[in-house]
Design a protein around this motif. Structure first.
Motif, PDB file in Angstrom:
ATOM      1  N   VAL A   1      57.644  51.851  88.468  1.00  0.00           N
ATOM      2  CA  VAL A   1      56.832  50.787  89.045  1.00  0.00           C
ATOM      3  C   VAL A   1      55.839  51.365  90.038  1.00  0.00           C
ATOM      4  N   ASP A   2      56.276  52.348  90.850  1.00  0.00           N
ATOM      5  CA  ASP A   2      55.402  52.913  91.874  1.00  0.00           C
ATOM      6  C   ASP A   2      54.196  53.622  91.265  1.00  0.00           C
ATOM      7  N   VAL A   3      54.429  54.442  90.239  1.00  0.00           N
ATOM      8  CA  VAL A   3      53.333  55.152  89.595  1.00  0.00           C
ATOM      9  C   VAL A   3      52.389  54.175  88.924  1.00  0.00           C
ATOM     10  N   GLY A   4      52.948  53.223  88.184  1.00  0.00           N
ATOM     11  CA  GLY A   4      52.111  52.228  87.521  1.00  0.00           C
ATOM     12  C   GLY A   4      51.323  51.401  88.510  1.00  0.00           C
ATOM     13  N   SER A   5      51.948  51.042  89.619  1.00  0.00           N
ATOM     14  CA  SER A   5      51.274  50.261  90.651  1.00  0.00           C
ATOM     15  C   SER A   5      50.128  51.041  91.262  1.00  0.00           C
ATOM     16  N   ASP A   6      50.356  52.332  91.550  1.00  0.00           N
ATOM     17  CA  ASP A   6      49.314  53.154  92.159  1.00  0.00           C
ATOM     18  C   ASP A   6      48.109  53.279  91.233  1.00  0.00           C
ATOM     19  N   LEU A   7      48.373  53.519  89.951  1.00  0.00           N
ATOM     20  CA  LEU A   7      47.286  53.625  88.987  1.00  0.00           C
ATOM     21  C   LEU A   7      46.519  52.313  88.867  1.00  0.00           C
ATOM     22  N   LEU A   8      47.248  51.213  88.813  1.00  0.00           N
ATOM     23  CA  LEU A   8      46.616  49.907  88.662  1.00  0.00           C
ATOM     24  C   LEU A   8      45.789  49.552  89.890  1.00  0.00           C
ATOM     25  N   ASN A   9      46.312  49.854  91.074  1.00  0.00           N
ATOM     26  CA  ASN A   9      45.553  49.596  92.298  1.00  0.00           C
ATOM     27  C   ASN A   9      44.235  50.362  92.315  1.00  0.00           C
ATOM     28  N   LYS A  10      44.279  51.645  91.939  1.00  0.00           N
ATOM     29  CA  LYS A  10      43.071  52.465  91.948  1.00  0.00           C
ATOM     30  C   LYS A  10      42.088  52.013  90.868  1.00  0.00           C
ATOM     31  N   MET A  11      42.610  51.514  89.778  1.00  0.00           N
ATOM     32  CA  MET A  11      41.776  51.053  88.685  1.00  0.00           C
ATOM     33  C   MET A  11      40.936  49.838  89.068  1.00  0.00           C
ATOM     34  N   THR A  12      41.385  49.073  90.055  1.00  0.00           N
ATOM     35  CA  THR A  12      40.718  47.820  90.391  1.00  0.00           C
ATOM     36  C   THR A  12      39.359  48.004  91.043  1.00  0.00           C
ATOM     37  N   HIS A  13      38.986  49.236  91.420  1.00  0.00           N
ATOM     38  CA  HIS A  13      37.679  49.391  92.049  1.00  0.00           C
ATOM     39  C   HIS A  13      36.881  50.600  91.577  1.00  0.00           C
ATOM     40  N   SER A  14      37.426  51.478  90.722  1.00  0.00           N
ATOM     41  CA  SER A  14      36.690  52.683  90.319  1.00  0.00           C
ATOM     42  C   SER A  14      35.409  52.352  89.576  1.00  0.00           C
ATOM     43  N   HIS A  15      35.423  51.353  88.699  1.00  0.00           N
ATOM     44  CA  HIS A  15      34.233  51.045  87.907  1.00  0.00           C
ATOM     45  C   HIS A  15      33.081  50.533  88.764  1.00  0.00           C
ATOM     46  N   ARG A  16      33.386  50.085  89.988  1.00  0.00           N
ATOM     47  CA  ARG A  16      32.356  49.528  90.859  1.00  0.00           C
ATOM     48  C   ARG A  16      31.758  50.572  91.788  1.00  0.00           C
ATOM     49  N   GLU A  17      32.401  51.728  91.950  1.00  0.00           N
ATOM     50  CA  GLU A  17      31.947  52.715  92.928  1.00  0.00           C
ATOM     51  C   GLU A  17      31.330  53.954  92.300  1.00  0.00           C
ATOM     52  N   LEU A  18      31.387  54.076  90.975  1.00  0.00           N
ATOM     53  CA  LEU A  18      30.890  55.273  90.306  1.00  0.00           C
ATOM     54  C   LEU A  18      29.504  55.049  89.711  1.00  0.00           C
ATOM     55  N   ASN A  19      28.744  56.149  89.564  1.00  0.00           N
ATOM     56  CA  ASN A  19      27.494  56.131  88.817  1.00  0.00           C
ATOM     57  C   ASN A  19      27.793  56.666  87.417  1.00  0.00           C
ATOM     58  N   TYR A  20      27.447  55.900  86.389  1.00  0.00           N
ATOM     59  CA  TYR A  20      27.743  56.347  85.036  1.00  0.00           C
ATOM     60  C   TYR A  20      26.875  55.626  84.003  1.00  0.00           C
ATOM     61  N   ARG A  21      26.741  56.281  82.851  1.00  0.00           N
ATOM     62  CA  ARG A  21      26.158  55.661  81.672  1.00  0.00           C
ATOM     63  C   ARG A  21      27.180  55.791  80.558  1.00  0.00           C
ATOM     64  N   ALA A  22      27.338  54.750  79.759  1.00  0.00           N
ATOM     65  CA  ALA A  22      28.371  54.771  78.734  1.00  0.00           C
ATOM     66  C   ALA A  22      27.946  53.972  77.512  1.00  0.00           C
ATOM     67  N   ILE A  23      28.511  54.341  76.369  1.00  0.00           N
ATOM     68  CA  ILE A  23      28.440  53.531  75.164  1.00  0.00           C
ATOM     69  C   ILE A  23      29.826  52.933  74.973  1.00  0.00           C
ATOM     70  N   VAL A  24      29.900  51.623  74.791  1.00  0.00           N
ATOM     71  CA  VAL A  24      31.188  50.961  74.645  1.00  0.00           C
ATOM     72  C   VAL A  24      31.211  50.134  73.372  1.00  0.00           C
ATOM     73  N   SER A  25      32.392  49.978  72.807  1.00  0.00           N
ATOM     74  CA  SER A  25      32.584  49.078  71.671  1.00  0.00           C
ATOM     75  C   SER A  25      33.466  47.927  72.130  1.00  0.00           C
ATOM     76  N   TYR A  26      33.214  46.759  71.550  1.00  0.00           N
ATOM     77  CA  TYR A  26      33.932  45.550  71.936  1.00  0.00           C
ATOM     78  C   TYR A  26      34.316  44.810  70.663  1.00  0.00           C
ATOM     79  N   GLN A  27      35.622  44.727  70.385  1.00  0.00           N
ATOM     80  CA  GLN A  27      36.093  44.136  69.144  1.00  0.00           C
ATOM     81  C   GLN A  27      36.874  42.864  69.401  1.00  0.00           C
ATOM     82  N   VAL A  28      36.472  41.793  68.736  1.00  0.00           N
ATOM     83  CA  VAL A  28      37.178  40.516  68.781  1.00  0.00           C
ATOM     84  C   VAL A  28      37.482  40.138  67.343  1.00  0.00           C
ATOM     85  N   GLY A  29      38.756  40.150  66.969  1.00  0.00           N
ATOM     86  CA  GLY A  29      39.107  39.906  65.583  1.00  0.00           C
ATOM     87  C   GLY A  29      38.494  40.979  64.697  1.00  0.00           C
TER      88      GLY A  29
END
Length: 318
Positions: free
Chosen positions: A33-61
Motif C-alpha cells: 500500500v505504501d509504495v502504491g500510495s507514493d507512486l499514485l501521489n506523485k502521479m497526481t501532479h507530474s503531468h502539470r509540471e513538466l515540459n513535453y511533447r507527445a503523440i498519444v492514442s486514445y481508444q474507446v471500444g
C-alpha cells in the motif's frame, strides 16, 4: 471533456517530477500500500509540471484516435496544445492554469496518503505489478481494483524517471478494457517557449468562487438521496443549479436535472428510462413527471451506480 479526462486520467487526476535514485532501488520495489500510495501521489501532479511533447492514442471500444500534445510551464502557468492527427481536424489550446491549483481528485488521493482505512484507499486496493515498457521508456505498473461494485478498475503505467502517466486502461468488474489512453512517443527535451498551435480554439480553466457550493446547496430544490460511499461533492463551475459533480479521487460522476418540455395538449414530453454506454462512460436517465423534470447521471462508473443515483433523487417540499 472526455479526451481531456483521459489525457490527465480523469481533468481530476495526474501530474512533481518523480525520479528513482537508482536501478537497484527500482528493483527493490515490493507490492505494498505504501509504495502504491507514493507512486499514485506523485502521479497526481507530474503531468502539470513538466515540459513535453507527445503523440498519444486514445481508444474507446473499437474506435482509435491519435493526438499530438505539447505541454509547457511558464511562470507557474500551464500551456497545452492538443492537435488531432486523424479524423476531422481539431486543435485546442489550454492555457493560463495555475500549477498550484488543487483539483478535488488529486486532493482526495494526497489527503489520506496510504492509510488503508482512510478516504480514497478505503475503496480501492493498489498493487505494484512491476516493470513495463511504454513509448520506449521504462515504466512501473499499478493495478487499482475497486473494493465494491460501484466503481471501475484501472491499470496505470507510470514513467519511472518522471512519474508521468504513460498508459491508462479502465476496466470493468470482469477485467475487460473499456477505454485505453497511451503515449506512443514522448519527448521531455523541449523548451518552455514552445509555440502553441495557431488559430486553435482556446480553452480556459474557470476557478470556482468560495461559498458557491453552500449557496447552491441552499437554492437547489433537488438532491440525490444515495451516492456511493467515498464520493465527495466537487466544487467547480459544473456545480450550478442544474448539476452536481462528485469524485472519489479517480472516478468522476455528474448529476443533471432538466425540465420536461411542455406539449400543446398540456402534457409534457415522454422520457424513456434507460442507460447508454460509450467506453468507460455511461449515462442513465430517469423521468420525474410529478416534478416536471428528468435527471441524467453521467460518468466513468458502472451502469448500476448511475442507475441507483438517478433513481434516488428527491425534491424538497415547496
Amino acid at each position: 471533456m472526455r479526451l481531456r479526462l483521459a489525457i490527465v486520467a480523469m481533468s481530476l487526476m495526474f501530474g512533481s517530477a518523480y525520479t528513482l535514485s537508482s536501478e537497484s532501488e527500482a528493483k527493490s520495489l515490493e507490492p505494498s500500500v505504501d509504495v502504491g500510495s507514493d507512486l499514485l501521489n506523485k502521479m497526481t501532479h507530474s503531468h502539470r509540471e513538466l515540459n513535453y511533447r507527445a503523440i498519444v492514442s486514445y481508444q474507446v471500444g473499437d474506435q482509435l484516435s491519435s493526438y499530438r500534445i505539447t505541454h509547457t510551464v511558464r511562470d507557474g502557468k500551464e500551456f497545452e496544445s492538443l492537435e488531432s492527427l486523424d479524423g476531422s481536424h481539431q486543435d485546442l489550446v489550454y492555457h493560463g492554469h495555475d500549477v498550484t491549483c488543487v483539483h478535488p481528485g488529486p486532493q482526495l488521493i494526497r489527503l489520506f496518503g496510504g492509510e488503508e482505512e482512510q478516504g480514497f484507499y478505503r475503496y480501492y486496493d493498489i498493487d505494484v505489478k512491476g516493470a513495463a515498457r511504454v513509448a520506449g521508456r521504462d515504466a512501473i505498473t499499478l493495478m487499482i481494483r475497486p473494493r465494491d461494485v460501484y466503481r471501475l478498475g484501472y491499470k496505470l503505467s507510470l514513467d519511472k524517471e518522471t512519474g508521468l502517466l504513460l498508459r491508462s486502461d479502465i476496466v470493468n468488474q470482469q477485467g475487460k478494457v473499456l477505454e485505453r489512453f497511451q503515449y506512443v512517443m514522448l519527448n521531455l527535451d523541449i523548451s518552455a517557449d514552445e509555440a502553441v498551435v495557431e488559430d486553435a480554439k482556446e480553452v480556459q480553466h474557470r476557478a470556482a468562487k468560495s461559498g458557491d457550493k453552500a449557496a447552491l446547496a441552499t437554492s437547489r430544490t433537488w438532491r440525490p438521496n444515495w451516492i456511493p460511499a467515498g464520493f465527495t461533492l466537487a466544487q467547480s463551475e459544473n456545480n450550478d443549479e442544474a448539476g452536481m459533480t462528485y469524485t472519489d479521487g479517480l472516478a468522476v460522476m455528474s448529476v443533471f436535472v432538466e425540465p420536461l418540455i411542455p406539449l400543446e395538449n398540456g402534457g409534457s414530453s415522454a422520457i424513456v428510462e434507460g442507460g447508454m454506454r460509450r467506453g468507460a462512460s455511461v449515462s442513465y436517465t430517469v423521468a420525474f413527471p410529478e416534478h416536471g423534470s428528468f435527471a441524467t447521471v453521467v460518468g466513468e462508473v458502472p451502469m448500476l451506480t448511475a442507475k441507483q443515483v438517478a433513481k434516488s433523487l428527491s425534491w424538497a417540499a415547496q
